[in-house]
Design a protein around this motif. Structure first.
Motif, PDB file in Angstrom:
ATOM      1  N   THR A 300     -87.134  -8.596   1.910  1.00 12.37           N
ATOM      2  CA  THR A 300     -87.746  -7.280   1.912  1.00 12.37           C
ATOM      3  C   THR A 300     -86.908  -5.890   1.812  1.00 12.37           C
ATOM      4  O   THR A 300     -87.357  -4.967   1.694  1.00 12.37           O
ATOM      5  CB  THR A 300     -88.486  -7.012   3.228  1.00 12.37           C
ATOM      6  OG1 THR A 300     -87.418  -7.432   4.063  1.00 12.37           O
ATOM      7  CG2 THR A 300     -89.799  -8.397   3.334  1.00 12.37           C
ATOM      8  N   ILE A 301     -85.589  -6.318   2.116  1.00 13.53           N
ATOM      9  CA  ILE A 301     -84.580  -5.291   2.250  1.00 13.53           C
ATOM     10  C   ILE A 301     -83.423  -5.792   1.350  1.00 13.53           C
ATOM     11  O   ILE A 301     -82.625  -6.840   1.596  1.00 13.53           O
ATOM     12  CB  ILE A 301     -84.058  -5.075   3.608  1.00 13.53           C
ATOM     13  CG1 ILE A 301     -85.453  -4.524   4.587  1.00 13.53           C
ATOM     14  CG2 ILE A 301     -82.893  -3.888   3.578  1.00 13.53           C
ATOM     15  CD1 ILE A 301     -85.063  -4.250   5.928  1.00 13.53           C
ATOM     16  N   VAL A 302     -82.877  -4.965   0.553  1.00 15.33           N
ATOM     17  CA  VAL A 302     -81.611  -5.391  -0.471  1.00 15.33           C
ATOM     18  C   VAL A 302     -80.522  -4.506   0.178  1.00 15.33           C
ATOM     19  O   VAL A 302     -80.643  -3.341   0.367  1.00 15.33           O
ATOM     20  CB  VAL A 302     -82.020  -4.876  -1.950  1.00 15.33           C
ATOM     21  CG1 VAL A 302     -80.747  -5.134  -2.669  1.00 15.33           C
ATOM     22  CG2 VAL A 302     -83.448  -5.897  -2.467  1.00 15.33           C
ATOM     23  N   GLY A 303     -79.523  -5.348   0.369  1.00 13.92           N
ATOM     24  CA  GLY A 303     -78.602  -4.866   0.982  1.00 13.92           C
ATOM     25  C   GLY A 303     -77.204  -5.074  -0.041  1.00 13.92           C
ATOM     26  O   GLY A 303     -77.209  -6.247  -0.429  1.00 13.92           O
ATOM     27  N   GLY A 304     -76.289  -4.077  -0.015  1.00 14.55           N
ATOM     28  CA  GLY A 304     -74.824  -4.173  -0.626  1.00 14.55           C
ATOM     29  C   GLY A 304     -74.238  -3.057  -0.770  1.00 14.55           C
ATOM     30  O   GLY A 304     -74.700  -2.231  -0.617  1.00 14.55           O
ATOM     31  N   VAL A 305     -72.750  -3.175  -0.989  1.00 18.09           N
ATOM     32  CA  VAL A 305     -71.970  -1.965  -1.093  1.00 18.09           C
ATOM     33  C   VAL A 305     -72.447  -1.421  -2.515  1.00 18.09           C
ATOM     34  O   VAL A 305     -72.912  -1.904  -3.505  1.00 18.09           O
ATOM     35  CB  VAL A 305     -70.780  -2.328  -1.025  1.00 18.09           C
ATOM     36  CG1 VAL A 305     -70.152  -3.153   0.065  1.00 18.09           C
ATOM     37  CG2 VAL A 305     -70.137  -3.241  -2.331  1.00 18.09           C
ATOM     38  N   PRO A 306     -72.171  -0.024  -2.736  1.00 17.11           N
ATOM     39  CA  PRO A 306     -72.592   0.817  -3.863  1.00 17.11           C
ATOM     40  C   PRO A 306     -72.319  -0.005  -5.162  1.00 17.11           C
ATOM     41  O   PRO A 306     -72.976  -0.156  -6.094  1.00 17.11           O
ATOM     42  CB  PRO A 306     -72.179   1.959  -3.794  1.00 17.11           C
ATOM     43  CG  PRO A 306     -71.936   2.289  -2.365  1.00 17.11           C
ATOM     44  CD  PRO A 306     -71.641   0.848  -1.597  1.00 17.11           C
ATOM     45  N   THR A 307     -71.031  -0.487  -5.181  1.00 16.14           N
ATOM     46  CA  THR A 307     -70.525  -1.244  -6.633  1.00 16.14           C
ATOM     47  C   THR A 307     -71.560  -2.233  -6.881  1.00 16.14           C
ATOM     48  O   THR A 307     -71.692  -2.608  -8.042  1.00 16.14           O
ATOM     49  CB  THR A 307     -68.937  -1.393  -6.425  1.00 16.14           C
ATOM     50  OG1 THR A 307     -68.720  -2.331  -5.237  1.00 16.14           O
ATOM     51  CG2 THR A 307     -68.139  -0.175  -6.675  1.00 16.14           C
ATOM     52  N   ALA A 308     -71.659  -3.161  -5.726  1.00 20.44           N
ATOM     53  CA  ALA A 308     -72.408  -4.338  -6.013  1.00 20.44           C
ATOM     54  C   ALA A 308     -73.881  -3.816  -6.276  1.00 20.44           C
ATOM     55  O   ALA A 308     -74.400  -4.482  -7.301  1.00 20.44           O
ATOM     56  CB  ALA A 308     -72.359  -5.243  -4.893  1.00 20.44           C
ATOM     57  N   ILE A 309     -74.525  -3.105  -5.838  1.00 17.04           N
ATOM     58  CA  ILE A 309     -75.803  -2.485  -6.212  1.00 17.04           C
ATOM     59  C   ILE A 309     -75.988  -2.142  -7.624  1.00 17.04           C
ATOM     60  O   ILE A 309     -76.879  -2.387  -8.327  1.00 17.04           O
ATOM     61  CB  ILE A 309     -76.341  -1.492  -5.317  1.00 17.04           C
ATOM     62  CG1 ILE A 309     -76.486  -1.961  -3.748  1.00 17.04           C
ATOM     63  CG2 ILE A 309     -77.641  -0.773  -5.710  1.00 17.04           C
ATOM     64  CD1 ILE A 309     -77.661  -2.898  -3.503  1.00 17.04           C
ATOM     65  N   GLY A 328     -83.893  -0.568   0.353  1.00 17.69           N
ATOM     66  CA  GLY A 328     -82.431  -0.784   0.039  1.00 17.69           C
ATOM     67  C   GLY A 328     -81.470  -0.114   1.076  1.00 17.69           C
ATOM     68  O   GLY A 328     -81.909   0.735   1.462  1.00 17.69           O
ATOM     69  N   ALA A 329     -80.366  -0.895   1.351  1.00 18.47           N
ATOM     70  CA  ALA A 329     -79.544  -0.345   2.524  1.00 18.47           C
ATOM     71  C   ALA A 329     -77.912  -0.667   1.694  1.00 18.47           C
ATOM     72  O   ALA A 329     -77.932  -1.627   1.332  1.00 18.47           O
ATOM     73  CB  ALA A 329     -79.646  -0.821   3.739  1.00 18.47           C
ATOM     74  N   THR A 330     -77.315   0.482   1.986  1.00 21.22           N
ATOM     75  CA  THR A 330     -76.018   0.456   1.302  1.00 21.22           C
ATOM     76  C   THR A 330     -75.040   1.297   2.266  1.00 21.22           C
ATOM     77  O   THR A 330     -75.425   2.171   2.828  1.00 21.22           O
ATOM     78  CB  THR A 330     -75.905   1.009  -0.179  1.00 21.22           C
ATOM     79  OG1 THR A 330     -74.652   0.681  -0.912  1.00 21.22           O
ATOM     80  CG2 THR A 330     -76.278   2.511  -0.241  1.00 21.22           C
ATOM     81  N   GLY A 331     -73.621   0.755   2.063  1.00 19.86           N
ATOM     82  CA  GLY A 331     -72.584   1.289   3.016  1.00 19.86           C
ATOM     83  C   GLY A 331     -71.413   0.870   2.630  1.00 19.86           C
ATOM     84  O   GLY A 331     -71.068   0.313   1.835  1.00 19.86           O
ATOM     85  N   ALA A 332     -70.449   1.148   3.561  1.00 23.27           N
ATOM     86  CA  ALA A 332     -68.995   0.631   3.254  1.00 23.27           C
ATOM     87  C   ALA A 332     -68.277   1.565   2.434  1.00 23.27           C
ATOM     88  O   ALA A 332     -66.948   1.710   2.272  1.00 23.27           O
ATOM     89  CB  ALA A 332     -68.797  -0.664   2.632  1.00 23.27           C
ATOM     90  N   SER A 333     -68.948   2.331   1.441  1.00 28.93           N
ATOM     91  CA  SER A 333     -68.366   3.448   0.554  1.00 28.93           C
ATOM     92  C   SER A 333     -69.557   4.385   0.177  1.00 28.93           C
ATOM     93  O   SER A 333     -70.538   3.900   0.116  1.00 28.93           O
ATOM     94  CB  SER A 333     -67.675   2.983  -0.358  1.00 28.93           C
ATOM     95  OG  SER A 333     -68.430   2.093  -1.548  1.00 28.93           O
ATOM     96  N   LEU A 334     -69.098   5.584  -0.100  1.00 27.30           N
ATOM     97  CA  LEU A 334     -70.248   6.526  -0.564  1.00 27.30           C
ATOM     98  C   LEU A 334     -70.884   5.980  -1.694  1.00 27.30           C
ATOM     99  O   LEU A 334     -70.266   5.558  -2.805  1.00 27.30           O
ATOM    100  CB  LEU A 334     -69.748   7.690  -0.757  1.00 27.30           C
ATOM    101  CG  LEU A 334     -68.950   8.542   0.657  1.00 27.30           C
ATOM    102  CD1 LEU A 334     -68.213   9.950   0.298  1.00 27.30           C
ATOM    103  CD2 LEU A 334     -69.944   8.640   1.564  1.00 27.30           C
ATOM    104  N   LEU A 335     -72.420   6.371  -1.693  1.00 28.42           N
ATOM    105  CA  LEU A 335     -73.125   6.118  -2.887  1.00 28.42           C
ATOM    106  C   LEU A 335     -73.141   7.082  -3.832  1.00 28.42           C
ATOM    107  O   LEU A 335     -73.709   8.244  -3.646  1.00 28.42           O
ATOM    108  CB  LEU A 335     -74.530   5.809  -2.461  1.00 28.42           C
ATOM    109  CG  LEU A 335     -75.761   5.763  -3.248  1.00 28.42           C
ATOM    110  CD1 LEU A 335     -75.431   4.375  -3.967  1.00 28.42           C
ATOM    111  CD2 LEU A 335     -76.947   5.834  -2.532  1.00 28.42           C
ATOM    112  N   PRO A 336     -72.629   6.833  -5.212  1.00 27.01           N
ATOM    113  CA  PRO A 336     -73.055   7.789  -6.453  1.00 27.01           C
ATOM    114  C   PRO A 336     -74.449   8.165  -6.520  1.00 27.01           C
ATOM    115  O   PRO A 336     -75.350   7.029  -6.345  1.00 27.01           O
ATOM    116  CB  PRO A 336     -72.362   6.752  -7.502  1.00 27.01           C
ATOM    117  CG  PRO A 336     -71.514   5.802  -6.867  1.00 27.01           C
ATOM    118  CD  PRO A 336     -72.191   5.518  -5.688  1.00 27.01           C
ATOM    119  N   PRO A 337     -74.772   9.210  -6.582  1.00 28.93           N
ATOM    120  CA  PRO A 337     -76.232   9.669  -6.792  1.00 28.93           C
ATOM    121  C   PRO A 337     -76.818   8.841  -8.059  1.00 28.93           C
ATOM    122  O   PRO A 337     -77.997   8.453  -7.893  1.00 28.93           O
ATOM    123  CB  PRO A 337     -76.292  11.159  -6.908  1.00 28.93           C
ATOM    124  CG  PRO A 337     -74.853  11.715  -6.434  1.00 28.93           C
ATOM    125  CD  PRO A 337     -74.059  10.389  -6.504  1.00 28.93           C
ATOM    126  N   ALA A 338     -76.095   8.589  -9.094  1.00 30.22           N
ATOM    127  CA  ALA A 338     -76.788   7.989 -10.190  1.00 30.22           C
ATOM    128  C   ALA A 338     -77.201   6.507  -9.803  1.00 30.22           C
ATOM    129  O   ALA A 338     -78.302   5.996 -10.266  1.00 30.22           O
ATOM    130  CB  ALA A 338     -75.584   7.787 -11.477  1.00 30.22           C
TER     131      ALA A 338
END
Length: 621
Positions: A300-309, A328-338
Motif C-alpha cells: 500500500t505504501i512504496v518507500g525508498g530513497v530518491p535514487t532507488a525510487i 509513496g514515501a521518500t527521504g534521506a535526501s532531497l527529491l528531484p521533481p522529475a
C-alpha cells in the motif's frame, strides 16, 4: 496505549486540532520502546509484523513473523544481551535487512542500548566506533558468499578487548569456538518476561547512531527511549499509517530512516513491513521485479530513497496490479521533481517527502501521506514539535525567524531532539539552548509548508553569490537522458568556486555534453548557476543509504581543475595530483612532480596559491 487519533492529518489546521484535543503525554503514555511491541501484540497478536523475502522469486515462500512472535523474540534477545553483557550493555550490530536485525535492535534497546553499524565501513573505523560507544557485544552476519561482514567482525574482535561476538547464521552452521550463535542462544531464553528487571525507558539511552565522516573522533548521536518514541509517534500520525498497510522496508536499519519512520512508526500502527531481501533495492533482481512484488504482496505504501525510487521507475509495471498502492514515501535526501512527477505518471499516486535527521531521532517534518501533496515541500513539523527557519548571522549563529519565502537555517525544537553527542565538545554549534541547528537551508510558504534548499555546507559560493546546488540538480534531472545529477563547487582562483555538474545517464540513452549544457542554460534561471563544466560519469558515488556522496565529487572537481592547470598552463602532463577531503580548508591537494620537472616546483606553488584549498607540492615518487 498510544492514541494516533481517528482522523487523518492532511493540513496544518488538522495538526493544530490534533494537538489541541490532547496533550502529548495523553496521546503517548509509553515510556519504553518495548511498550510499542507489547501494545501491538495485545491489539492484534496474529497480525503480520514482518514478511521476509530472501530471493524475491515468484514462487518463494516468505518467512512471516506475527506481532506476538516478534515481541517474544525481542524479549528473548533482551534477556540474552543482559545475560552476557551485564547491566545496560551496549550492543552493536553489523547486519543486512533481516528479521534478526529487528530482533537485535529492539532487544538491545530494551536491555541496554543499540549501536547500529554500517557494515560497509572498514574494520578500523568500526573498531573506533565500538570503542567510542563502549559496546560490549557485536552481533554480526556469519560467513556469506557475497558479504565480508564476518571477516570484518573477526578482525574487529582483535582490536576491541573483551568484545563478545554473536553470530547470525542459518540453522545447521557448525559452531565456532568463542562465538555465540544467536538462534540457539535466543531459544535458551524466556519469551514471556524479562529476567533482569524493567526495560529501559524514558530518558535512558536507547541507541548511539554514527553520523558524519569516518576519520577522527567518531560522532555518535544519542537517542533516548522518549526521543525515539516521540519521533516515531509523529511519523505514524503524519504518514497516516493503518493496520492494513503494507510498507516496503527498503531503508537499512543502521540508518534512522529504517529505524524510525520505516520501523518503529510502522510497528506503532500495526503495519506489515515487507523486507525485500537482505540487500533491498541494492539488489538488481529486486529492482527488476519490484512492481511484481508490489502486486504480489499487496503493498500500500512504496518507500525508498530518491535514487532507488528513480531506479524502480525505469522498470515497466506491465500487467501487474498495483491498485493497492495509495502513496509513496521518500527521504534521506532531497527529491528531484522529475522523479516525483514520474512516480505520479507511473503509479497514479503521489510521492511524499519526509525530512529526517539523526540528531532529531530520525524525523523532523513530513508532507502528510493522506493529503494532496505539496510539490517540493517536506510538509509540516511533527505534532508537538516546532520547526522554524532562522536567519543565519554573520558569526554563524542563528537569529530571528525569517519572513515567508526567505531562505534561512532550519532549526528544530521538541522532545524528539537528541540530548547530544557522546563527546560533548561536538554539541556547541549544533545544540544551542534546546534548539537543534540542522545545517539545512530552507524556507516556508504562506501555508507554513517547509521547503529545504540543501545543506548550508553544500552551497556553491561564486564571487559572493550563493548558489543552491539543488536548483542545478533539479533542472538537469528534467532531461530525459539524465538518471542522476550532482552539482558541487569547483575551485576557482578568481571566483572561489564555480559550479560543476556530474551527470549519470540512463544506460540506454546517449547524450552529449553540448546537449546537456544547452539544457542547463534553458532551464536554470540564474545565469551564475549555469555549470561551468558538465561531466558525464559512469556512476555518481552514493552512500550506503543512497545519498549522493558529495565529498568525493568535490575531490574529483578539484583534481580535474588542478590537472587541467598543470597540463594546459604549465605543460606538466606527467604531474600526479591527489586530493583528500578534510583539513581546515575542506580540501588538501598534493601535486607530485617527477625529478625531471623539479624545476617547475615554484611555478606550481605560485599557481596554486590563489586557490582556497590547502596545497602541497612534492618532488619524487
Amino acid at each position: 496505549m498510544v492514541n494516533l487519533g481517528t482522523q487523518p492529518i492532511r493540513t496544518q489546521s488538522d495538526i493544530s486540532e490534533f494537538e489541541a484535543e490532547m496533550t502529548l503525554e495523553e496521546r503517548l503514555p509509553e515510556q519504553s520502546i518495548l511498550d510499542v511491541f507489547i501494545n501491538s501484540a495485545d491489539r492484534d497478536p496474529d497480525a503480520t509484523a514482518l514478511t521476509m523475502l530472501i530471493t524475491g522469486t515468484e514462487d518463494e515462500e516468505p518467512r512471516r513473523v506475527t506481532y506476538k512472535q516478534l515481541l517474544g523474540q525481542i524479549m528473548r534477545a533482551a534477556n540474552l544481551f543482559a545475560a552476557i553483557g551485564g547491566e545496560a550493555p551496549g550492543v552493536a550490530f553489523m547486519l543486512p535487512a533481516l528479521i534478526e536485525t529487528h530482533v537485535t535492535l529492539w532487544g538491545a534497546e530494551t536491555a541496554g542500548y543499540a549501536v547500529p553499524i554500517n557494515f560497509l565501513l572498514q574494520p578500523e573505523s568500526i573498531a573506533e566506533l565500538l570503542k567510542a560507544s563502549e559496546a560490549k557485544i557485536l552481533v554480526a552476519l556469519g560467513p556469506h558468499p557475497q558479504l565480508d561482514i564476518w571477516e570484518k567482525a573477526l578482525a574487529i574482535r582483535e582490536q576491541v578487548p573483551g568484545l563478545v561476538l554473536v553470530r547470525v547464521s542459518p540453522p545447521g552452521t557448525p559452531p565456532e569456538e568463542g562465538v555465540i550463535d544467536l538462534a540457539g542462544a535466543l531459544m535458551a531464553q524466556p519469551d514471556d518476561h524479562l529476567t533482569f528487571g524493567e526495560a529501559r525507558r524514558g530518558s535512558d539511552l536507547a541507541a548511539y547512531f554514527h553520523t558524519g565522516g569516518t576519520t577522527g573522533v567518531p560522532k555518535l548521536v544519542a537517542h533516548t527511549h522518549r526521543s525515539q518514541l516521540v519521533a516515531a509517534f509523529g511519523g505514524a500520525v503524519m504518514c497516516g499509517f493503518r493496520s492494513d498497510d503494507v510498507f516496503t522496508a527498503t531503508f537499512p536499519l543502521f540508518h534512522v530512516a529504517g529505524t524510525i519512520v520505516g520501523g518503529l512508526s510502522c510497528f506503532m500502527a500495526g503495519v506489515e513491513l515487507l523486507v525485500m531481501t537482505p540487500a533491498g533495492l541494492r539488489n538488481p533482481a529486486v529492482v527488476a521485479s519490484f512492481w511484481r512484488l508490489v502486486a504480489q504482496y499487496k503493498v500500500t505504501i512504496v518507500g525508498g530513497v530518491p535514487t532507488a525510487i528513480g531506479a524502480i521507475l525505469q522498470t515497466p509495471i506491465g500487467d501487474h496490479d498495483i491498485s493497492h498502492v495509495r502513496a509513496g514515501a521518500t527521504g534521506a535526501s532531497l527529491l528531484p521533481p522529475a522523479v516525483g512527477q514520474k512516480f505520479k505518471e507511473v503509479t497514479g499516486c503521489t510521492l511524499f517527502e519526509i525530512l529526517g535527521m539523526t540528531e532529531a531521532s530520525g524525523l523532523i517534518s513530513i508532507d502528510p501521506l493522506c493529503g494532496t501533496g505539496t510539490a517540493g515541500s517536506v510538509g509540516w513539523a511533527l505534532p508537538y514539535t516546532n520547526v522554524d527557519v532562522l536567519k543565519l548571522e554573520s558569526d554563524g549563529g542563528l537569529g530571528a525567524v525569517c519572513e515567508i519565502g526567505e531562505i534561512g537555517v532550519v532549526a528544530i525544537k521538541g522532545p524528539h531532539v537528541s540530548p547530544g553527542y557522546s563527546v560533548p565538545e561536538f554539541n556547541s554549534e549544533v545544540f544551542v539552548d534546546g534548539v537543534l541547528n540542522s545545517g539545512d537551508l530552507g524556507c516556508k510558504d504562506a501555508n507554513g509548508c517547509l521547503y529545504v534548499a540543501g545543506r548550508s555546507k553544500d552551497l556553491i559560493i561564486r564571487s559572493g553569490h550563493n548558489i543552491d546546488p539543488v536548483m542545478i540538480e533539479n533542472a538537469m534531472s528534467t532531461h530525459p537522458a539524465v538518471a542522476l545529477a550532482a552539482a558541487v563547487g569547483m575551485p576557482d582562483p578568481y571566483a572561489g568556486e564555480l559550479p560543476i555538474c556530474f551527470i549519470q545517464v540512463h544506460t540506454s540513452d546517449e547524450v552529449t555534453v553540448e546537449e546537456l549544457m544547452a539544457h542547463a542554460q534553458n532551464t536554470i534561471d540564474e545565469r551564475p548557476a549555469w555549470p561551468k563544466i558538465i561531466k558525464i560519469v559512469d556512476e555518481i558515488p552514493l552512500t550506503s543509504v543512497g545519498k549522493i556522496f558529495k565529498p568525493s565529487l568535490r575531490c574529483d572537481a578539484a583534481k580535474l581543475v588542478v590537472s587541467n592547470l598543470l597540463r594546459e598552463q604549465l605543460k606538466l602532463p606527467d604531474a600526479h595530483v591527489q586530493v583528500e577531503a578534510g583539513g581546515p580548508r575542506g580540501l588538501c591537494v598534493t601535486v607530485c612532480l617527477s625529478e625531471t620537472d623539479a624545476s617547475s616546483r615554484s611555478s606550481v606553488e605560485k599557481k596554486l596559491h590563489d586557490f582556497l584549498f590547502e596545497t602541497r607540492v612534492e618532488v619524487g615518487s
